[in-house]
Enzyme design. Structure first.
Site: not given
Length: 312
Positions: A105, A144, A286
């Site tokens: 991330d 991701d 999130d």
């Protein structure tokens, strides 16, 4: 001449015996998707029977098949083996997400962490694949991971591609009845040709294919279209899965706890992709943002959950 013929025969025999048998589809080995009785919404509903929202959370989310995410725990092999074993004991297909790359991330910044080094990650992912073994499973590899490059150095990018390639090799070698999918971002993030190049560099041909829309909100049709464009650049028809957990109303352009989103179609085979899956757990935050500014990433919020059920 005879010895050359004999040698050729021996070499052919060695080649044939060295090639592992083709994997059996995990879909054929099971009778539906596994519902985790200890998913965060199921646990919350079970622990809060007096809350007026509990029955709706359990019915709308906790009773549905949802991927279980695995991060940086010490006995990853044992945890994965126990989880996939529980599913196998019920003749069901578990969906897992491997989420432990160093510096994960990088762009979003809400779900940082991961393994402490390249070597630690290689050990972790090898143990993860070994924990599944021959049991049937579906695995989404590192959500991701291939979309974050703008926030990474060239060295970090090359390290990441190497770790992802190693991950695909481990599932190929150690989990023969697993359909593994490298995460390929979403329809609003990276251009299809660029994503195809990254997937190729990360070993996508070693596994079943790729996933799209993980933890995002793009409609299934937009996601299928994006995956088709990625495949056009890949040069072959890789299989793909779509995360439909929160895409019932599509994307508002915001990715971090946006308002007005809705649950999507629960897990199923087909639907425009190889499978539609709930990879993200609906109700899990999130990050410290949007409609849940005080709820850390990955933590369950009944308020988020009910809003997804209602589409508000």
């Amino acid at each position: 001449m005879k010895w050359t013929i004999r040698l050729a025969a021996v070499l052919l025999l060695l080649l044939v015996t060295a090639v592992p048998a083709a994997a059996t589809s995990p879909l054929d080995l099971t009778s539906g998707f596994y519902v985790n009785p200890n998913s965060s919404p199921a646990v919350w509903a079970r622990n809060n029977p007096g809350d007026a929202r509990a029955a709706r959370v359990q019915s709308g989310i906790g009773s549905k098949p949802i991927a279980r995410w695995f991060g940086n725990e010490s006995d990853i092999g044992g945890s994965v083996a126990a989880y996939t074993g529980a599913a196998d004991g019920n003749d069901k297909l578990p969906v897992l997400a491997a989420y432990n790359l160093p510096g994960r991330d990088a762009c979003g910044g809400h779900s940082g962490g991961g393994a402490g080094s390249v070597g630690a990650y290689r050990t972790w992912i090898s143990s993860f694949a070994a924990g599944i073994g021959t049991k049937p499973a579906v695995v989404v590899i590192e959500p991701d991971a291939l979309g974050d490059f703008n926030c990474m150095s060239d060295t970090a990018i090359q390290d990441r591609l190497g770790m992802l390639t190693y991950a695909t090799q481990m599932f190929q070698q150690k989990a023969p009845n697993t359909f593994a999918y490298l995460d390929g971002g979403n329809a609003g993030w990276v251009a299809p040709a660029t994503m195809a190049s990254r997937l190729n560099s990360a070993g996508v041909r070693n596994v079943r294919g790729f996933s799209v829309n993980v933890s995002n909100y793009y409609t299934t049709s937009a996601s299928v279209s994006y995956a088709g464009s990625v495949n056009a650049s890949l040069g072959y028809a890789a299989k793909f899965v779509v995360d439909t957990s929160r895409n019932g109303k599509g994307s508002s352009g915001e990715w971090c706890n946006p308002a007005g989103r809705k649950l999507g179609v629960p897990a199923q085979v087909g639907g425009g992709a190889e499978m539609l899956l709930w990879v993200k757990t609906p109700g899990n935050s999130d990050g410290l943002c949007g409609i849940a500014p005080t709820v850390p990433a990955g933590q369950f919020s009944p308020n988020i959950a009910v809003r997804l059920i209602d589409g508000t």
